[in-house]
Motif scaffolding. Structure first.
Motif, PDB file in Angstrom:
ATOM      1  N   THR A   8     -50.689 111.530  90.097  1.00 32.80           N
ATOM      2  CA  THR A   8     -49.987 112.197  91.201  1.00 32.80           C
ATOM      3  C   THR A   8     -48.877 113.127  90.719  1.00 32.80           C
ATOM      4  OG1 THR A   8     -48.603 110.212  91.417  1.00 32.80           O
ATOM      5  CG2 THR A   8     -50.465 110.417  92.918  1.00 32.80           C
ATOM      6  N   ALA A   9     -48.688 113.272  89.407  1.00 32.12           N
ATOM      7  CA  ALA A   9     -47.637 114.148  88.895  1.00 32.12           C
ATOM      8  C   ALA A   9     -47.877 115.581  89.369  1.00 32.12           C
ATOM      9  CB  ALA A   9     -47.597 114.087  87.366  1.00 32.12           C
ATOM     10  N   GLY A  10     -46.862 116.196  89.961  1.00 34.53           N
ATOM     11  CA  GLY A  10     -46.966 117.564  90.439  1.00 34.53           C
ATOM     12  C   GLY A  10     -47.557 117.706  91.829  1.00 34.53           C
ATOM     13  N   MET A  11     -47.930 116.585  92.464  1.00 31.29           N
ATOM     14  CA  MET A  11     -48.569 116.644  93.778  1.00 31.29           C
ATOM     15  C   MET A  11     -47.580 116.469  94.923  1.00 31.29           C
ATOM     16  SD  MET A  11     -52.103 114.582  92.953  1.00 31.29           S
ATOM     17  CE  MET A  11     -52.830 114.782  94.565  1.00 31.29           C
ATOM     18  N   GLY A  12     -46.298 116.316  94.612  1.00 36.80           N
ATOM     19  CA  GLY A  12     -45.309 116.144  95.671  1.00 36.80           C
ATOM     20  C   GLY A  12     -45.362 114.738  96.240  1.00 36.80           C
ATOM     21  N   ILE A  13     -44.957 114.621  97.496  1.00 39.27           N
ATOM     22  CA  ILE A  13     -44.902 113.309  98.142  1.00 39.27           C
ATOM     23  C   ILE A  13     -46.296 112.877  98.564  1.00 39.27           C
ATOM     24  CG2 ILE A  13     -44.005 112.015 100.114  1.00 39.27           C
ATOM     25  CD1 ILE A  13     -41.580 113.906 100.070  1.00 39.27           C
ATOM     26  N   VAL A  14     -46.685 111.687  98.136  1.00 35.40           N
ATOM     27  CA  VAL A  14     -47.952 111.100  98.583  1.00 35.40           C
ATOM     28  C   VAL A  14     -47.624 109.767  99.265  1.00 35.40           C
ATOM     29  CG1 VAL A  14     -49.315 112.212  96.789  1.00 35.40           C
ATOM     30  CG2 VAL A  14     -48.357 109.949  96.365  1.00 35.40           C
ATOM     31  N   GLY A  15     -48.535 109.312 100.096  1.00 32.39           N
ATOM     32  CA  GLY A  15     -48.309 108.069 100.827  1.00 32.39           C
ATOM     33  C   GLY A  15     -49.386 107.044 100.531  1.00 32.39           C
ATOM     34  N   PHE A  16     -49.151 105.813 100.998  1.00 35.85           N
ATOM     35  CA  PHE A  16     -50.103 104.726 100.752  1.00 35.85           C
ATOM     36  C   PHE A  16     -50.369 103.961 102.047  1.00 35.85           C
ATOM     37  CE2 PHE A  16     -48.236 105.823  96.722  1.00 35.85           C
ATOM     38  CZ  PHE A  16     -49.350 105.906  95.906  1.00 35.85           C
ATOM     39  N   PRO A  17     -50.916 104.680 103.056  1.00 35.99           N
ATOM     40  CA  PRO A  17     -51.162 104.031 104.344  1.00 35.99           C
ATOM     41  C   PRO A  17     -52.218 102.942 104.286  1.00 35.99           C
ATOM     42  CG  PRO A  17     -52.146 106.221 104.289  1.00 35.99           C
ATOM     43  CD  PRO A  17     -51.296 106.107 103.071  1.00 35.99           C
ATOM     44  N   PHE A  70     -55.856 111.971  98.938  1.00 37.56           N
ATOM     45  CA  PHE A  70     -55.995 112.354 100.347  1.00 37.56           C
ATOM     46  C   PHE A  70     -54.669 112.612 101.057  1.00 37.56           C
ATOM     47  CE2 PHE A  70     -60.158 109.974 100.085  1.00 37.56           C
ATOM     48  CZ  PHE A  70     -60.940 111.117 100.167  1.00 37.56           C
ATOM     49  N   THR A  71     -53.581 111.988 100.613  1.00 38.13           N
ATOM     50  CA  THR A  71     -52.316 112.167 101.327  1.00 38.13           C
ATOM     51  C   THR A  71     -51.472 113.287 100.733  1.00 38.13           C
ATOM     52  OG1 THR A  71     -51.151 110.472 100.021  1.00 38.13           O
ATOM     53  CG2 THR A  71     -52.272 109.747 102.045  1.00 38.13           C
ATOM     54  N   ASN A  72     -52.003 113.971  99.722  1.00 46.43           N
ATOM     55  CA  ASN A  72     -51.328 115.127  99.139  1.00 46.43           C
ATOM     56  C   ASN A  72     -51.490 116.320 100.079  1.00 46.43           C
ATOM     57  OD1 ASN A  72     -50.523 117.329  97.539  1.00 46.43           O
ATOM     58  ND2 ASN A  72     -52.520 117.429  96.540  1.00 46.43           N
ATOM     59  N   THR A  73     -50.447 116.591 100.860  1.00 47.26           N
ATOM     60  CA  THR A  73     -50.531 117.674 101.847  1.00 47.26           C
ATOM     61  C   THR A  73     -49.589 118.830 101.524  1.00 47.26           C
ATOM     62  OG1 THR A  73     -48.852 116.601 103.227  1.00 47.26           O
ATOM     63  CG2 THR A  73     -51.149 116.082 103.702  1.00 47.26           C
ATOM     64  N   GLU A  74     -48.881 118.746 100.397  1.00 52.28           N
ATOM     65  CA  GLU A  74     -47.837 119.723 100.107  1.00 52.28           C
ATOM     66  C   GLU A  74     -48.241 120.790  99.100  1.00 52.28           C
ATOM     67  OE1 GLU A  74     -44.428 117.587  98.815  1.00 52.28           O
ATOM     68  OE2 GLU A  74     -43.950 116.809 100.779  1.00 52.28           O
ATOM     69  N   GLN A 104     -55.316 117.476  88.754  1.00 56.53           N
ATOM     70  CA  GLN A 104     -55.187 116.101  89.239  1.00 56.53           C
ATOM     71  C   GLN A 104     -56.497 115.633  89.867  1.00 56.53           C
ATOM     72  OE1 GLN A 104     -52.233 116.395  87.416  1.00 56.53           O
ATOM     73  NE2 GLN A 104     -51.978 114.502  88.549  1.00 56.53           N
ATOM     74  N   ASP A 105     -57.149 116.511  90.633  1.00 55.36           N
ATOM     75  CA  ASP A 105     -58.423 116.126  91.256  1.00 55.36           C
ATOM     76  C   ASP A 105     -59.449 115.738  90.200  1.00 55.36           C
ATOM     77  OD1 ASP A 105     -57.195 116.818  93.600  1.00 55.36           O
ATOM     78  OD2 ASP A 105     -58.490 118.525  94.054  1.00 55.36           O
ATOM     79  N   ASN A 136     -42.698 120.989  90.919  1.00 51.40           N
ATOM     80  CA  ASN A 136     -41.872 120.466  89.830  1.00 51.40           C
ATOM     81  C   ASN A 136     -41.955 118.941  89.828  1.00 51.40           C
ATOM     82  OD1 ASN A 136     -41.126 123.118  89.609  1.00 51.40           O
ATOM     83  ND2 ASN A 136     -38.965 122.792  90.082  1.00 51.40           N
ATOM     84  N   PHE A 137     -41.914 118.354  88.658  1.00 48.08           N
ATOM     85  CA  PHE A 137     -41.904 116.890  88.595  1.00 48.08           C
ATOM     86  C   PHE A 137     -41.308 116.428  87.279  1.00 48.08           C
ATOM     87  CE2 PHE A 137     -45.937 118.045  86.610  1.00 48.08           C
ATOM     88  CZ  PHE A 137     -46.040 117.184  85.532  1.00 48.08           C
ATOM     89  N   MET A 138     -40.926 115.146  87.255  1.00 50.53           N
ATOM     90  CA  MET A 138     -40.477 114.490  86.026  1.00 50.53           C
ATOM     91  C   MET A 138     -41.409 113.304  85.790  1.00 50.53           C
ATOM     92  SD  MET A 138     -36.811 112.708  85.115  1.00 50.53           S
ATOM     93  CE  MET A 138     -35.929 114.243  85.360  1.00 50.53           C
ATOM     94  N   PHE A 139     -41.999 113.233  84.636  1.00 47.54           N
ATOM     95  CA  PHE A 139     -42.884 112.115  84.313  1.00 47.54           C
ATOM     96  C   PHE A 139     -42.354 111.419  83.064  1.00 47.54           C
ATOM     97  CE2 PHE A 139     -46.470 110.248  81.982  1.00 47.54           C
ATOM     98  CZ  PHE A 139     -47.007 109.431  82.957  1.00 47.54           C
TER      99      PHE A 139
END
Length: 388
Positions: free
Chosen positions: A259-268, A204-208, A215-216, A3-6
């Protein structure tokens, strides 16, 4: 897909001659504007005069704040905050790239706050109100023209941190691809690296979510278009269509769409690079071209499948073994950065290998602030060792 809100409320005015419309856009929000810009390129390119003429024709009172540098400083934003308060401006207009826009956003929030604006960046205070921000974009890289984030460096501590709030998202951004005609080859390259890194960190940080085919493929399309546009722009700096595709790709790469719908992503990668540009004043995109391949090589050792997927689907690597495919894909991306003459190692960036501990000490503070719990000092050192 989760689920997401854009929602993206920024009005984009795109194309040739669009800078002439900024006066009317500013006038919608007030009659006195603080015009924030950089170190002089807007004057030599003719953008300054175009903006000034449009504002004057709209009857807007203009207050100027020049001198924002690449890797923008909090001290400059504080200067702008005092100027905005003293002159009672209604609107903040950024004429520049990400550094100028992020400074303008900091000013917009700080002018309406009764505390040190740095508190926004360490998350001890929330942005509760802000002056409206508008943009005339002159450098496509950060996507700050269509997102709610800003990055700034605190001078005294060399900490380069970020803030995010919908209240500082630009109301209108003017995107005229012709302003990119005078962009140097190096900054064309650095901009492309920044845009690609924005997309690949989410990838790459989309693990959920597991599979994310839409999106890919969106990321593949933006990357392919951007890489083609970069090569054409370097071959012919006045190729309008190439510059237009470059500019629009950069804006769409980091406004929440990919990143919509991909859950939590990070920016390491950005997290560690912020220390490079804060400590050594290296161009942000140059720092990212050092960090991204190194981080990918470190991360692929733990979980090569996602990196192998990019290699096969984007770079057409035929290798069946995931570890070997991942390494081949990373090599192709690194070689492309090198072909653009962007540095791909600490040595090429003029950063001493002996400073790895110092960089990690600086970066771990941002890792804690961004809640990247896995990135201890020891881990950051490991990543940096892959960037030598």
């Amino acid at each position: 897909m989760q689920n997401f809100m854009f929602e993206n409320p920024t009005r984009i005015i795109f194309g040739k001659g669009s800078i002439a419309k900024i006066g009317a856009e500013v006038k919608r929000f007030g009659g006195r504007v603080l015009m924030v810009y950089g170190m002089g390129s807007v004057r030599t390119s003719g953008v300054y005069e175009q903006v000034l003429n449009s504002l004057k024709e709209a009857g807007v009172d203009i207050v100027e704040l020049p001198g924002v540098k690449s890797n923008p400083l909090l001290s400059k934003a504080k200067e702008g905050i005092e100027l905005a308060r003293a002159r009672k401006v209604d609107v903040v207009l950024a004429v520049g790239g990400g550094s100028v826009i992020d400074t303008a956003k900091t000013i917009a929030a700080g002018a309406r706050a009764d505390h040190d604006p740095w508190e926004f960046f360490v998350y001890t205070k929330l942005v509760k109100e802000a002056l409206p921000v508008l943009v005339v974009l002159t450098l496509s890289a950060s996507a700050s023209e269509m997102n709610a984030a800003a990055v700034i460096t605190k001078d005294e501590t060399c900490q380069k941190f970020s803030v995010r709030s919908p209240l500082i998202q630009p109301k209108t951004s003017i995107l005229d691809p012709e302003v990119l005609f005078t962009l140097t080859p190096s900054y064309t390259a650095y901009s492309a690296v920044d845009i690609i890194t924005h997309m690949l960190e989410g990838y790459f940080t989309n693990t959920e979510t597991g599979e994310s085919p839409l999106q890919d493929r969106m990321i593949y399309a933006f990357m392919r278009t951007l890489m083609e546009a970069t090569e054409k722009s370097l071959a012919n700096p006045k190729d309008y269509d190439a510059r237009a595709n470059f500019m629009w790709s950069g804006t769409l790469a980091f406004n929440g769409l990919t990143t919509a719908g991909m859950g939590i992503v990070g920016f390491p990668v950005h997290m560690i690079e912020h220390s490079l540009s804060a400590l050594y004043d290296i161009a942000h995109g140059a720092g990212l071209s050092i960090m991204l391949p190194g981080w990918m090589a470190w991360s692929a050792k733990k979980n090569p499948a996602r990196f192998a997927r990019l290699a096969r689907e984007f770079f057409q690597v035929a290798e069946a073994d995931d570890t070997k495919a991942a390494a081949a894909g990373i090599a192709k991306l690194k070689n492309w950065f090198s072909a653009l003459k962007s540095p791909v190692s600490l040595k090429e960036g003029g950063i001493p290998e002996g400073d790895i501990e110092k960089i990690a000490d600086n970066a771990v503070e941002l890792a804690r602030t961004w809640k990247l719990k896995d990135y201890t000092k020891e881990v950051i050192v490991e990543v940096l060792q892959h960037c030598r």
